[in-house]
Design a protein around this motif. Structure first.
Motif, PDB file in Angstrom:
ATOM      1  N   ILE A 145       0.672  -1.170  -0.059  1.00 51.90           N
ATOM      2  CA  ILE A 145      -0.170  -0.201  -0.210  1.00 51.90           C
ATOM      3  C   ILE A 145       0.835   1.199  -0.377  1.00 51.90           C
ATOM      4  O   ILE A 145       0.444   2.142  -0.658  1.00 51.90           O
ATOM      5  CB  ILE A 145      -0.975   0.167   0.786  1.00 51.90           C
ATOM      6  N   GLN A 185       2.114   2.113  -3.056  1.00 50.05           N
ATOM      7  CA  GLN A 185       1.273   2.564  -4.243  1.00 50.05           C
ATOM      8  C   GLN A 185       0.954   4.254  -4.300  1.00 50.05           C
ATOM      9  O   GLN A 185       0.474   4.943  -5.001  1.00 50.05           O
ATOM     10  CB  GLN A 185      -0.389   1.266  -3.868  1.00 50.05           C
ATOM     11  N   ILE A 186       1.007   3.927  -2.786  1.00 49.77           N
ATOM     12  CA  ILE A 186       0.593   5.382  -2.765  1.00 49.77           C
ATOM     13  C   ILE A 186       1.837   6.397  -2.878  1.00 49.77           C
ATOM     14  O   ILE A 186       1.545   7.634  -3.695  1.00 49.77           O
ATOM     15  CB  ILE A 186       0.737   6.182  -0.910  1.00 49.77           C
ATOM     16  N   GLU A 240      -5.756   7.835   6.387  1.00 47.14           N
ATOM     17  CA  GLU A 240      -5.798   6.049   6.663  1.00 47.14           C
ATOM     18  C   GLU A 240      -5.288   5.738   5.113  1.00 47.14           C
ATOM     19  O   GLU A 240      -5.690   5.717   3.854  1.00 47.14           O
ATOM     20  CB  GLU A 240      -6.980   5.760   7.076  1.00 47.14           C
ATOM     21  N   LEU A 241      -4.507   3.951   5.401  1.00 47.70           N
ATOM     22  CA  LEU A 241      -3.510   3.945   4.092  1.00 47.70           C
ATOM     23  C   LEU A 241      -4.695   3.104   3.123  1.00 47.70           C
ATOM     24  O   LEU A 241      -5.070   3.629   1.908  1.00 47.70           O
ATOM     25  CB  LEU A 241      -2.287   3.027   4.577  1.00 47.70           C
ATOM     26  N   ASP A 242      -5.476   2.250   3.492  1.00 50.75           N
ATOM     27  CA  ASP A 242      -7.086   1.772   2.725  1.00 50.75           C
ATOM     28  C   ASP A 242      -7.137   2.513   1.952  1.00 50.75           C
ATOM     29  O   ASP A 242      -7.850   2.473   0.857  1.00 50.75           O
ATOM     30  CB  ASP A 242      -7.249   0.784   3.345  1.00 50.75           C
ATOM     31  N   LEU A 243      -7.754   3.292   2.421  1.00 51.29           N
ATOM     32  CA  LEU A 243      -8.870   4.465   2.139  1.00 51.29           C
ATOM     33  C   LEU A 243      -7.753   5.941   0.893  1.00 51.29           C
ATOM     34  O   LEU A 243      -8.388   6.097  -0.312  1.00 51.29           O
ATOM     35  CB  LEU A 243      -9.277   5.610   2.458  1.00 51.29           C
ATOM     36  N   THR A 244      -6.732   6.244   1.061  1.00 49.37           N
ATOM     37  CA  THR A 244      -5.912   6.951   0.281  1.00 49.37           C
ATOM     38  C   THR A 244      -5.857   6.484  -1.191  1.00 49.37           C
ATOM     39  O   THR A 244      -6.335   7.546  -1.762  1.00 49.37           O
ATOM     40  CB  THR A 244      -4.716   6.959   1.094  1.00 49.37           C
ATOM     41  N   CYS A 245      -5.484   5.724  -1.409  1.00 46.89           N
ATOM     42  CA  CYS A 245      -5.332   5.391  -2.816  1.00 46.89           C
ATOM     43  C   CYS A 245      -7.088   5.715  -3.443  1.00 46.89           C
ATOM     44  O   CYS A 245      -6.444   5.841  -4.661  1.00 46.89           O
ATOM     45  CB  CYS A 245      -5.501   3.425  -2.978  1.00 46.89           C
TER      46      CYS A 245
END
Lengths: 707, 76
Positions: A240, A243-244, B23-28
């Protein structure tokens, strides 16, 4: 339709980029829809004639934001574009971006660029630009090192240029010189190089993407997966965070580029108008009221306007049936054609007016941008029941007919929310229940008024509808406890600017839905219709003959007219048929609900469609025509139990039967559509089972407690 | 953490610049919708039945649930 020798062009882009419009512009009527193998993601393919003699296949891939998928749709796109051996892997990508959202829409374009795809960049919606703005497309062309074409999918401007460019590109080889938008960090680079070796590819960015997604990608071999997993673990590859980082880095490149292209001029002029419209349409008070007004209009349209064409279709089939009987005479052949095949065909085609009207209105709501506002407004309420804002529209249209309602759930991207919506849609009382309710309600309460203002029968009607609505929400909640979700539920929905619908898109959308229903659900409906005809027309030959003889004798004794004799014979034959035998054999099961074998037969035949109940009752009570509702009622009123002499249709029996019809899945078309939309019989069977159980238990409760 | 303000703290019509997404999951997912650090965000209005808000990010409309919005941190 697809020709293996033809080159394939894929349309790729974010949702709302106008991809479908461009697809319609390029292919016109030469298009069809299918599903990608194994998933219920829609695949639209067509043929574009570029100029005389040059044709290419066009595949319209689902809308996609980036190579890091959040939905099934996006996974499909990723699979196709990262696997050279995928049957849908294109020779050329036509990437569509909306000039009003250039920055956001270029993200995926830069990723595809780095994957090394042969590509044309299409900048869409240039009709929305101020005339003074002349974007610097050369800057894009230079950075991407690929052709850039500005078009308007709405007006069709420059679509011909796009065709020429596709023709030119497809015969040329892609430029090898590409300056990647994203340079992998050290750790990514190390991992990707090993992965590239495992995959035998030269493209490091492709290897990097696979390192992110190897777990679910179906085209990888088991060995490749194990090796990649080992490498990813060994290097400490962070899914993740990388990816960001990548996404941020890409936007850092894209931002100055779009500024250069658009020269910092605001492109659109409809923003103010959208704000004004939204201040009413999404207003705390006016928003929901207007939504319900619109839904009432939609309900009205599907419920009553569709009646006229539906009657024409039914009348048309009735005359066709008469013609067949006239030409081929009486007999099993005519019966098969009229009662089996024509009845089935009519059962399929009769839904077309409702499907057409519903999807016409839904497409207009989608195209104009209103649908996402409805989702925004009702998301919170529907979420409490495990549903989605979009479920609201599906459930309301279910009040007219569950078939188009279930088809309309395609727009719900979360699988769990979509399945639940499909499961509970048949609980909302549809228009086919009306004739059944109308026939039976008279047995429950007389036509009197309550407190001077309400009609007693009207109140029962309302109660039945409410029962359907409440139970659909409760059931949805129960399902949400049991169904596991494949992804986290998100709202995060774009609220695009309002625009008048493009009628061409609406037309293609409606046409596609109608065809899909006719071909997919139609087959199953035909089969069941023929099976039911067989059950109701044939029986052990000895019994059938006996029934016929008995009718002859009785008709003679009672001095009946020829018509009356035929009705009596039909009634006795139905009793002796396999359907009759089935009806009698299920009597012990339905007796606790207050039903006799005659109702049993009607339950079996009305599995085709609920309204068939009335017709079967007419045959059983040997009333010639179903129009003659009064005489069916009279005969039913007079019906007594042969053993006890008690009335069969007491108010409680009738209420029990009514409640049975509120819940029971007495509709093969719904079953067929559920199977088609979920891609398997599993969910159709779950639906059939739980609704039948619910119907049985509720009727049992009513008859045993109040009877 | 508690000292940081999210878009949920904006009143109707107010705007701010996005500082980060926490929040990592939401960020993308948020980033692909254009919700990026340094972008200008405006609170247009709340949904009629609550639970979600209507945002404008650099002039484009996006609806997010409250539990998503609380991870969009704004500059004070």
């Amino acid at each position: 339709m697809t020709d293996t020798n033809r080159r394939a062009v894929a349309l790729v882009g974010n949702p709302n980029a106008g991809k479908s419009s461009i697809f319609n512009q390029l292919t016109g009527l030469r298009q069809q829809t299918a599903n990608f193998p194994g998933v219920t993601v829609e695949k639209k393919i067509g043929v574009a004639v570029l100029d005389k003699g040059t044709k290419v296949d066009i595949i319209d891939l689902p809308g996609c934001y980036s190579l890091y998928p959040n939905s099934k749709d996006e996974k499909v796109v990723l699979e196709i574009l990262t696997d050279k051996n995928n049957p849908d892997n294109p020779d050329l990508i036509v990437y569509v971006a909306d000039i009003n959202h250039l920055e956001r829409h270029l993200l995926l374009a830069t990723q595809l660029h780095d994957l090394g795809h042969h590509m044309i960049l299409v900048i869409n919606m240039i009709d929305t630009l101020h005339e003074a703005v002349i974007p610097d497309y050369k800057a894009l062309e230079k950075r991407f090192n690929m052709p850039v074409i500005a078009v308007s999918s709405k007006t069709g401007d420059h679509i011909e240029d796009l065709k020429l460019e596709i023709k030119k590109a497809i015969n040329a080889s892609p430029s090898k010189e590409r300056k990647p938008f994203y340079v992998l960090n050290q750790l990514e680079d190390k991992t990707a190089r090993t992965v590239a070796n495992i995959l035998d590819t030269e493209n490091i960015y492709l290897a990097n993407i696979i390192a992110h997604h190897y777990k679910w990608m179906p085209h990888l071999s088991a060995a490749q997966r194990i090796n990649i997993a080992a490498e990813v673990k060994h290097q400490g590859f962070e899914d993740i965070r990388f990816q960001i980082q990548e996404t941020m880095s890409r936007f850092n490149d894209i931002q100055p580029l779009t500024v250069r292209v658009l020269k910092n001029t605001k492109a659109n002029d409809t923003a103010d108008l959208t704000d004004k419209i939204d201040s009413i349409l999404t207003n705390r008070v006016a928003g929901p009221i207007l939504f319900f007004a619109l839904m009432m209009l939609m309900f009205q349209a599907v419920f009553s306007w569709a009646q006229y064409p539906m009657e024409w279709i039914e009348t048309g089939f009735a005359s066709a049936g008469n013609w067949v009987r006239y030409v081929f005479g009486q007999g099993y052949f005519s019966d098969l054609i009229v009662d089996g095949i024509l009845a089935g065909l009519s059962g399929v085609l009769v839904f077309i007016p409702q499907i057409t009207i519903l999807f016409l209105l839904i497409s207009v709501m989608e195209e104009s941008g209103y649908m996402s506002r409805a989702v925004f407004m009702f998301d919170n309420i529907m979420q409490k029941f495990g549903l989605n804002g979009r479920s609201m529209v599906a459930l309301i249209s279910s009040g007219a007919c569950a078939v188009p309602a279930i088809m309309s759930t395609r727009t719900i991207s979360n699988w769990k929310e979509r399945i639940i919506t499909i499961m509970v849609a048949p609980l909302i009382s549809c228009s086919a229940r009306l004739p059944v309710y109308a026939l039976l309600v008279a047995f429950v309460v007389p036509q009197t008024s309550v407190w001077g203002i309400f009609n007693a029968q009207g109140l029962v009607f309302m109660g039945l509808y409410l029962l359907g609505i409440v139970s659909s929400l409760v059931t949805a909640y129960v399902f949400s406890l049991f169904i596991k979700s494949d992804s986290r539920s998100h709202l995060m929905i774009e609220l695009p600017q309002y625009k008048p619908p493009i009628w061409k898109n609406v037309f293609y959308n409606v046409k596609e839905k109608v065809w899909a229903f006719i071909w997919n659900a139609g087959k199953i409906i035909m089969l069941i219709s023929i099976l039911l005809w067989f059950l109701a027309s044939f029986g052990p030959s000895k019994n059938m003959q006996a029934a016929s003889d008995r009718a002859q004798v009785e008709a003679g004794n009672l001095n009946l007219s020829a018509d009356e004799k035929d009705n009596l014979e039909a009634s006795y034959k139905l009793e002796a048929s396999y359907a009759g035998i089935l009806g009698k054999s299920i009597e012990p099961i339905i007796r606790p609900l207050g039903f006799d074998w005659k109702i049993g037969i009607a339950l079996i035949t009305s599995f085709a469609a609920r309204e068939v109940f009335v017709g079967t009752m007419a045959t059983i009570y040997s009333v010639g025509s179903t129009e003659d509702e009064l005489s069916i009622k009279e005969k039913m009123m007079a019906e007594k139990r042969p053993d006890t002499g008690v009335m069969v249709y007491t108010p409680i029996t009738a209420l029990s039967l009514l409640v049975f019809y509120v819940f029971a899945m007495q509709c093969m078309s719904t079953l067929a559509v559920t199977k088609k939309e979920t891609g398997s019989w599993k969910w159709a069977m779950v639906q059939l089972t739980y609704l039948s159980a619910l119907a049985y238990l509720s009727s049992l409760f009513i008859y045993q407690v109040f009877g | 953490m508690s000292s940081e303000k999210s878009v949920l703290d904006l009143k109707k019509g107010e705007w701010a610049f996005i500082k980060s997404l926490d929040e990592l999951d939401l960020t993308c997912r948020l980033m692909t919708m254009g919700v990026l650090p340094k972008a200008k965000v405006q609170m247009v209005r709340k949904s009629p039945f609550g639970g979600a808000i209507y945002l404008k990010i650099n002039e484009s409309g996006v609806a997010v649930r409250n539990e998503e919005a609380e991870h969009i941190i704004i500059e004070q």
